[in-house]
Motif scaffolding. Structure first.
Motif, PDB file in Angstrom:
ATOM      1  N   SER A  24      -7.503  43.723  47.362  1.00  0.00           N
ATOM      2  CA  SER A  24      -8.259  43.260  48.600  1.00  0.00           C
ATOM      3  C   SER A  24      -6.503  42.178  48.655  1.00  0.00           C
ATOM      4  N   ALA A  25      -6.043  41.613  47.712  1.00  0.00           N
ATOM      5  CA  ALA A  25      -5.227  41.243  47.355  1.00  0.00           C
ATOM      6  C   ALA A  25      -3.687  41.342  48.109  1.00  0.00           C
ATOM      7  N   GLY A  26      -3.508  43.310  48.036  1.00  0.00           N
ATOM      8  CA  GLY A  26      -2.663  43.243  48.420  1.00  0.00           C
ATOM      9  C   GLY A  26      -2.858  43.923  50.045  1.00  0.00           C
ATOM     10  N   GLN A  27      -3.724  44.282  50.130  1.00  0.00           N
ATOM     11  CA  GLN A  27      -3.784  44.934  51.534  1.00  0.00           C
ATOM     12  C   GLN A  27      -2.930  44.541  53.048  1.00  0.00           C
ATOM     13  N   ALA A  28      -3.091  43.041  52.816  1.00  0.00           N
ATOM     14  CA  ALA A  28      -1.660  42.832  54.143  1.00  0.00           C
ATOM     15  C   ALA A  28      -0.252  43.084  53.857  1.00  0.00           C
ATOM     16  N   LEU A  29       0.276  42.786  52.532  1.00  0.00           N
ATOM     17  CA  LEU A  29       1.392  42.484  52.170  1.00  0.00           C
ATOM     18  C   LEU A  29       2.535  44.222  51.257  1.00  0.00           C
ATOM     19  N   LEU A  30       1.257  45.647  51.507  1.00  0.00           N
ATOM     20  CA  LEU A  30       1.225  46.539  51.161  1.00  0.00           C
ATOM     21  C   LEU A  30       2.361  47.579  52.613  1.00  0.00           C
ATOM     22  N   PRO A  31       1.490  46.950  53.589  1.00  0.00           N
ATOM     23  CA  PRO A  31       1.571  47.551  54.934  1.00  0.00           C
ATOM     24  C   PRO A  31       3.604  47.892  55.147  1.00  0.00           C
TER      25      PRO A  31
END
Length: 601
Positions: A491-498
């Motif tokens: 949940s913490a990385g789903q916005a940054l990773l893409p």
């Protein structure tokens, strides 16, 4: 105008019994030549001065000839008759000077006319002429080796090895070593000096000049002891040279002793020989900084070869002085690290922490790195090292903070999950990070401990804001850290990773970054379980930087102590291994003393 005045002085017919005018004119010519002024128009006038029977005049004329003869070989050939006359002069200094000059010019006409005089000088009754001729053979060999070999000159050079004067013997040894090592073919067999002949040379050491002593000692590298007793006896005979006042002789003796230890079986004897090298090396640390540096770099090699060297003395003799130049301090710091053990680590850490507060930025950085290396090397000292790093970070000096982050990253790799308390301290110092290595180290720490850092996503977002402007190592670190964050806390990385994956695969030209981005993307898309196993896999064991060296390379470098073959003084490896190193390779295979056919003296 000046050339015309000098020309007038050189051809002057005025009465001058002591040739004062011509001597002064020649001095001015040599001075102008040294400063780069063109004195070539005076060539004929200067050569005519060879008629003057004065050693001072001939020295200046010959210096002029060496300087200009290569650009005017035909003019140099016109002076051959003067050379030959001087080679028959009753004064041995003039004979030697003429011979050395001809060998230095090395034009075809000069080399052709030099053959017979060179052979005659090798048999000269005067030792000074004979030893000069020995070195001239090596010079001429470079230009015309076929003639030297076919004319018997090489045999005459071999005969000088039995000369009664030790300085002549030393020059002959130097010339032969140069010739046999330069040959690079099978025309000449391997040069080996007989043990019995070497014993005779060592007897003459006390009568030889310092220069000759160094080369007589060096010639032991061409001795193949036929038994362990021979090697031990040779070592015992040259050990007193370690007390010599000349640093060159001391270092040459150390090099030869290291060579002889390959032929000695008894480990206690080898340890005793290395122990005898310690006091003279420590004495060299009280010499000029340049000599200290050479000694220190060679001490580093010896410690790698013989791990117990200087253990009894500890690291204290190598502690830095405030007046030491930076290159000496850095060399001492490396030795301090190697000599740090469980018994002296407290003393060393106190000293190195003080170095980390030095005004010299480079030395302070290296001291911080040394703190980290000690923490990795000695587990008992890790807590003390981390505490010291915390104190240094609290100084808020920017370059100290950035270097400390790099060091702590390595400590985390060596001792995972032990010093998480430092993470909060590091995260409080993100604002000043502007060096790629420090930024990459901090990103690695955030990714590695993403599940324990509540705001890991926000911290990585700060670095992601300048992703495209960052160095490649920062981009790679940020890509991997973002993937770790997503795997540990989706949940913490789903916005940054893409966003990071899009930058890596579409906006970056570096193939390493682009390929890794595609690999991570496909892994996460097709098999998240495999992605987790790969990204969060067990890390390789963290080794201390600089602890080991390839054995073959170390052996080569040990045999070149006090020469420019030391990796810090010149190139790291030798393009061609001399015969003595091939013999050591044979020794390692149990073939010592039974290698390829050798020429013995």
């Amino acid at each position: 105008m000046q050339t015309q005045e000098l020309h007038a002085e050189l051809i002057s017919d005025k009465r001058d019994a002591k040739h004062t005018r011509k001597r002064n004119a020649l001095k001015r010519i040599v001075a102008n030549m040294t400063m780069g002024n063109d004195m070539l128009p005076l060539f004929a006038d200067v050569v005519a001065c060879l008629q003057i029977p004065m050693l001072e005049v001939k020295k200046m004329v010959y210096l002029y000839l060496i300087h200009y003869a290569r650009s005017r070989p035909q003019l140099a050939a016109d002076a051959i008759s003067d050379f030959l006359r001087d080679l028959a002069d009753p004064n041995p200094l003039i004979r030697a000077l003429a011979l050395r000059t001809m060998a230095s010019i090395q034009t075809p006409q000069i080399i052709d006319s030099l053959q017979q005089p060179l052979a005659r000088c090798l048999e000269d009754s005067d030792a000074y002429v004979a030893k000069t001729a020995a070195l001239c053979v090596a010079k001429v060999w470079v230009q015309d080796r076929e003639r030297i070999q076919s004319s018997g000159t090489l045999n005459l050079l071999h005969n000088l090895l039995s000369h009664e004067n030790p300085n002549v013997v030393a020059n002959a040894l130097v010339a032969l070593a140069e010739i046999y090592q330069r040959d690079g073919s099978d025309h000449l067999p391997q040069l080996v000096v007989e043990y019995s002949a070497m014993s005779k040379y060592l007897v003459a050491l006390d009568e030889a000049s310092e220069w000759s002593q160094a080369y007589i000692l060096e010639s032991i590298l061409f001795v193949v002891p036929q038994s362990h007793a021979d090697a031990e006896q040779l070592a015992e005979r040259i050990v007193p040279r370690l007390q010599h006042a000349n640093s060159g002789i001391v270092l040459t003796t150390i090099r030869v002793l290291a060579y002889l230890t390959h032929y000695i079986e008894a480990k206690e004897v080898v340890s005793r020989i290395y122990a005898k090298m310690e006091p003279p090396l420590i004495t060299l640390l009280h010499s000029e900084p340049e000599i200290q540096f050479v000694a220190l770099k060679n001490i580093q090699l010896l410690i790698k070869k013989q791990a117990d060297m200087f253990k009894s003395l500890g690291a204290k003799p190598f502690f830095c002085k405030y007046s030491d130049p930076i290159y000496v301090k850095l060399a001492k710091l490396e030795i301090i690290f190697h000599l740090t053990d469980d018994y002296n680590v407290e003393q060393v850490l106190t000293e190195v922490e003080e170095y980390a507060n030095e005004v010299d930025v480079g030395f302070a950085r290296r001291s911080l790195r040394t703190l980290g290396r000690i923490a990795i090397k000695i587990e008992l000292a890790t807590d003390r090292c981390v505490a010291a790093l915390r104190r240094l970070i609290e100084t808020q000096v920017n370059y100290i903070v950035q270097e400390a982050i790099v060091v702590i990253r390595d400590i985390f790799r060596k001792y995972p999950n032990r010093y998480e308390g430092m993470i909060a301290v590091l995260c409080d110092n993100l604002a000043g990070l502007d060096e790629p290595e420090a930024r990459a180290a901090m990103i690695w720490i955030i990714g590695q401990y993403a599940e324990r850092i509540d705001n890991a996503s926000d911290l990585l977002n700060q670095f992601a804001a300048t992703f495209l402007e960052s160095a490649a190592e920062v981009q790679l670190a940020l890509l991997t850290a973002t993937v770790k964050l997503f795997i540990k806390r989706p949940s913490a990385g789903q916005a940054l990773l893409p966003r990071i994956l899009k930058h890596c695969t579409e906006d970056v030209d570096n193939p390493d970054i682009r390929d890794r981005g595609f690999i991570y993307w496909r892994l996460l898309s097709t098999d998240p379980v495999a992605a987790k196993a790969i990204v969060l896999s067990q890390k390789p064991v963290m080794n201390v930087e600089g602890e080991s060296m390839e054995p073959a390379l170390l052996e080569d470098l040990i045999l070149h102590i006090a020469t420019l073959s030391n990796p810090e003084l010149a190139g790291l490896y030798l393009s061609r291994r001399p015969a003595v190193h091939r013999r050591l390779a044979g020794l390692a295979d149990g073939r010592a003393g039974n290698s390829r056919p050798a020429t013995r003296h």
